[in-house]
Design an enzyme around this catalytic site. Structure first.
Site, PDB file in Angstrom:
ATOM      1  N   ASP A   1       2.690   0.490   3.799  1.00 45.63           N
ATOM      2  CA  ASP A   1       4.204   1.083   3.726  1.00 45.63           C
ATOM      3  C   ASP A   1       4.742  -0.140   3.058  1.00 45.63           C
ATOM      4  OD1 ASP A   1       5.259   3.824   3.929  1.00 45.63           O
ATOM      5  OD2 ASP A   1       4.835   3.492   5.819  1.00 45.63           O
TER       6      ASP A   1
ATOM      7  N   GLN B   1       2.951   6.693  10.809  1.00 42.31           N
ATOM      8  CA  GLN B   1       4.163   7.330  11.007  1.00 42.31           C
ATOM      9  C   GLN B   1       5.016   6.745  11.713  1.00 42.31           C
ATOM     10  OE1 GLN B   1       4.268   9.185   7.930  1.00 42.31           O
ATOM     11  NE2 GLN B   1       6.500   9.480   8.766  1.00 42.31           N
TER      12      GLN B   1
ATOM     13  N   LYS C   1       1.120  13.736   3.049  1.00 42.67           N
ATOM     14  CA  LYS C   1       0.573  12.455   2.427  1.00 42.67           C
ATOM     15  C   LYS C   1      -1.316  13.049   2.843  1.00 42.67           C
ATOM     16  CE  LYS C   1       3.705   9.666   4.521  1.00 42.67           C
ATOM     17  NZ  LYS C   1       4.770   8.616   5.358  1.00 42.67           N
TER      18      LYS C   1
HETATM   19  N1  GUN Z   1       8.744   7.826   8.969  1.00 44.20           N
HETATM   20  C1  GUN Z   1      10.307   8.221   7.657  1.00 44.20           C
HETATM   21  N2  GUN Z   1       9.960   7.815   6.713  1.00 44.20           N
HETATM   22  C2  GUN Z   1       8.760   7.322   6.719  1.00 44.20           C
HETATM   23  C3  GUN Z   1       8.005   6.173   5.508  1.00 44.20           C
HETATM   24  O1  GUN Z   1       8.322   7.053   4.249  1.00 44.20           O
HETATM   25  N3  GUN Z   1       7.067   5.935   6.292  1.00 44.20           N
HETATM   26  C4  GUN Z   1       6.623   5.586   7.129  1.00 44.20           C
HETATM   27  N4  GUN Z   1       5.876   5.089   7.928  1.00 44.20           N
HETATM   28  N5  GUN Z   1       6.451   6.313   8.111  1.00 44.20           N
HETATM   29  C5  GUN Z   1       8.583   7.061   7.699  1.00 44.20           C
END
Ligand code: GUN
Length: 281
Positions: A116, A93, A49
């Site tokens: 998100d 995350q 990311k």
């Molecule tokens: N953990 C697994 N997929 C994701 C996601 O799309 N966003 C976040 N914040 N954590 C994750």
């Protein structure tokens, strides 16, 4: 002949568009990422990311914490990021270390910076089809990938396997908003095969390798694999028995190179869109 739903190519096009638009901005979109977990996959996702956001000209910062981080410290950081006018998107995350309360943290992210789309305000807005500030990245990436290949959703029977808050549940809302007829199956579903066999669009998001075998797929179905499991040999596998199912499906995503890159592209789109809204553009 099956067609591959190529997430890598589709995501690259989206990212190139964002990079081009960002190059014209004097102030850049700014993404803040919090990593409070020492799980290897989470570290890989967060690095990716950060790298992607820098590669398209965004600003980013990652807050990495060891297991001594307290709920109070994390809450304080979320408040600081919410109040910092330079930051456009805040991403926590998941999962967090097990001693931390995930829901409380997600509740505290400003919905206007919730890149998100996991804050209850945004989940509620998604469920009521009422313009969430951001739509959860993996569901959004899947729908964008299907759109890129002109796959019609209205009136189609979409079967989603897996009921996670991150993928399965919000995906069902998004597909419903797109006028699909949606069935959500999960680990307690009885006779999964009888249900998956009726899917025009079958989306599996469980993390169980080879869960979806060729006898579970209707001829000509569109098959989307959200599963990511790292095998002992280091290779990544999805939920779908790709080699056999590809002989039955009309479209299928590979793993890797399917949904994964689309999730990251959606995160970048969300960061950009939040930036525009926050700047009244
Ligand atoms: N953990 C697994 N997929 C994701 C996601 O799309 N966003 C976040 N914040 N954590 C994750």
């Amino acid at each position: 002949m099956v067609q591959i739903l190529d997430g890598k190519i589709t995501a690259t096009k989206i990212l190139e568009g964002l990079k081009q638009k960002t190059s014209t901005l004097s102030k850049k979109p700014y993404l803040a990422v919090i990593l409070a977990n020492d799980d290897d996959s989470s570290k890989i996702y967060v690095n990716s990311k950060e790298k992607t956001s820098n590669s398209i000209g965004f600003k980013s910062c990652v807050y990495r914490f060891d297991k001594n981080i307290t709920q109070g410290e994390l809450i304080k950081l979320i408040h600081e990021l919410n109040q910092n006018p330079d930051i456009n998107g805040v991403l926590v995350q998941l999962p967090l270390y097990s001693h931390l309360d995930e829901n409380q943290i997600l509740n505290l992210i400003d919905p206007k910076k919730d890149v998100d789309g996991f804050n209850p305000i945004n989940i509620g807005k998604l469920n009521s089809n009422d313009n969430p500030y951001a739509v959860c990245c993996t569901p959004k990436g899947i729908v964008n990938l299907l759109r890129a290949y002109n796959i019609e959703l209205a009136g189609k029977h979409a079967v989603v396997v897996g009921r996670s808050n991150i993928v399965g549940k919000p995906l069902c809302s998004l597909l419903t908003n797109e006028d699909a007829t949606v069935t959500l199956a999960h680990s307690k579903t009885k006779n999964l095969k009888a249900i998956t066999k009726t899917a025009d669009i079958l989306i599996s998001a469980t993390g169980t390798t080879n869960l979806i075998t060729s006898d579970m797929v209707k001829k000509g179905a569109v098959v989307v694999d959200v599963g990511i499991v790292r095998m002992p040999n280091g290779k990544i596998k999805g939920d779908v028995d790709f080699e056999k199912v590809k002989n039955i499906a009309s479209f299928i995503t590979p793993v890797p190179g399917g949904v994964g890159p689309m999730t990251i592209a959606s995160l970048m789109e969300n960061t950009f869109e939040l930036y525009l809204k926050q700047n009244g553009i």
